[in-house]
Design an enzyme around this catalytic site. Structure first.
Site, short mmCIF file in Angstrom:
data_model
loop_
_atom_site.label_atom_id
_atom_site.label_comp_id
_atom_site.label_asym_id
_atom_site.label_seq_id
_atom_site.Cartn_x
_atom_site.Cartn_y
_atom_site.Cartn_z
N CYS A 127 0.88 -1.10 -0.11
CA CYS A 127 0.22 -0.11 0.12
C CYS A 127 0.95 1.43 0.04
CB CYS A 127 -0.89 0.07 1.24
SG CYS A 127 -1.28 1.41 1.89
N TYR A 143 -6.20 6.24 -8.12
CA TYR A 143 -7.20 5.23 -7.53
C TYR A 143 -8.62 5.96 -8.10
CZ TYR A 143 -4.41 3.03 -4.26
OH TYR A 143 -3.57 2.34 -3.51
N1 LIG Z 1 -6.13 8.30 3.74
C1 LIG Z 1 -5.42 7.06 4.29
C2 LIG Z 1 -5.92 6.20 3.15
C3 LIG Z 1 -5.45 4.73 3.32
C4 LIG Z 1 -5.87 3.67 2.53
O1 LIG Z 1 -6.83 4.14 1.75
N2 LIG Z 1 -5.36 2.50 2.51
C5 LIG Z 1 -5.84 1.43 1.38
C6 LIG Z 1 -4.65 0.64 1.25
S1 LIG Z 1 -3.60 1.23 -0.38
C7 LIG Z 1 -6.71 0.58 2.35
O2 LIG Z 1 -6.36 0.14 3.53
N3 LIG Z 1 -7.84 0.33 1.87
C8 LIG Z 1 -8.62 -0.85 2.55
C9 LIG Z 1 -10.07 -0.90 2.04
O3 LIG Z 1 -10.64 0.03 1.54
O4 LIG Z 1 -10.54 -1.99 2.54
C10 LIG Z 1 -4.08 7.39 4.52
O5 LIG Z 1 -3.60 8.15 3.63
O6 LIG Z 1 -3.68 6.89 5.49
#
Ligand SMILES: N[C@@H](CCC(=O)N[C@@H](CS)C(=O)NCC(=O)O)C(=O)O
Length: 310
Positions: A51, A180
């Protein structure tokens, strides 16, 4: 369609991907005035090397020399509808033995019902998540633990902050998050708007990096690491999987040299887990790649080629 039925966030009327807001936004400070005092051994990071938002935190923890002061657990690159998980073989949580990262969210807020995202900064003392927003976490890592860190490394110098913040906003909206928005668009129009953002911004950033070594001048800052985590994934993942195929990073001489320079920065290259990165994106998003076949290429990427910047 409900928010949770999508891979990652909610869908607006125009088919645009909307990233959910991070819910835990408390701060660790050196003096503890925030209620969370920086101490060695007290805090723990949950990250997935796949990630990009986690990757920022992994890099800053490492380059600040915080590996002894702040522990880390790595999530498995494959994620299903239960969210980020440990396989308890290669990817284990030595702190709690958890199977799912959702356990951290529910321990922090039993009514939490939004998406479970990485990175997470966990406080062992209060037994809860302090912060799950990478943009905050990297700022804290940069200075709150300086008593136990390499205080000579400063990626967020006061004199450059307004410039760093300005670049961050631009890069977040047009690169980090825009890829994204292209990938998770639910309509042709939403995809094309996101695509346009990316390919209007990259030439502008290419120009900027022709004039200065780093995004905020001669000094490498958080703005660079935040941008770079997207660049390093771009040709392998976003170009294909998220349909950001207007150009590759290798097609932009300055962006590509800059990408290599940061890759070759001491102790950075082995934070790039390209196998996990590819595996995560190509096997987790079934609506984009239902057969989960992981592309074998690209063959053109040699991050070790001399970068020629300086
Ligand atoms: N705004 C957050 C975004 C984090 C994020 O979206 N991480 C993604 C992974 S790249 C995630 O964990 N997505 C899990 C999901 O949507 O189920 C940050 O910058 O920490």
């Amino acid at each position: 369609m409900t928010a949770r039925s999508l891979q990652l966030g909610a869908e607006s009327n125009r088919g645009e991907f909307v990233r959910q807001k991070s819910k835990f936004r408390d701060w660790v400070t050196a003096d503890g005035s925030s209620g969370f005092k920086a101490e060695p051994g007290r805090y723990h990071l949950y990250v997935a090397l796949a990630c990009p938002w986690s990757h920022r935190a992994v890099i800053v923890r490492r380059l600040k020399g915080l590996e002894d002061a702040i522990g880390v657990s790595y999530l498995h690159p494959y994620r299903d509808e239960r969210g980020w998980a440990f396989d308890r073989e290669e990817f284990t949580d030595e702190l709690h033995g958890w199977e799912f990262l959702s356990e951290a969210y529910l321990a922090s807020d039993p009514s939490y019902d939004a998406r479970v995202s990485v990175p997470v900064l966990w406080d062992r003392e209060t037994g809860r998540i302090v912060n799950n927003e990478s943009a905050d976490i990297v700022v804290m890592l940069n200075s709150a633990w300086d008593e136990w860190a390499d205080a000579s490394v400063d990626f967020h110098p006061a004199a450059l902050r307004s410039e760093i913040d300005e670049v961050n906003d631009f890069v977040y909206a047009n690169v980090n998050n825009a890829v994204y928005m292209a990938g998770f668009a639910q309509s042709q129009g939403a995809y094309e708007r996101a695509y346009r953002r990316v390919f209007d911004a990259l030439p502008e950033l290419e120009r900027r990096l022709g004039e200065s070594r780093y995004l905020a001048g001669d000094t490498i800052t958080l703005a660079d690491w935040r941008f770079w985590v997207t660049l390093v994934r771009f040709d392998s993942v976003y170009h294909t999987h998220f349909r950001c195929n207007g150009a590759r990073i290798v097609d932009y001489p300055n962006l590509w040299g800059y990408t290599r320079e940061l890759y070759q920065w001491p102790r950075v290259a082995d934070t790039v887990a390209m196998d996990q990165i590819k595996r995560h994106y190509y096997t987790t998003h079934d609506m984009l790649n239902p057969k989960r076949i992981i592309p074998a290429g690209p063959e053109h990427l040699d991050f070790w080629e001399p970068h020629g910047r300086g």
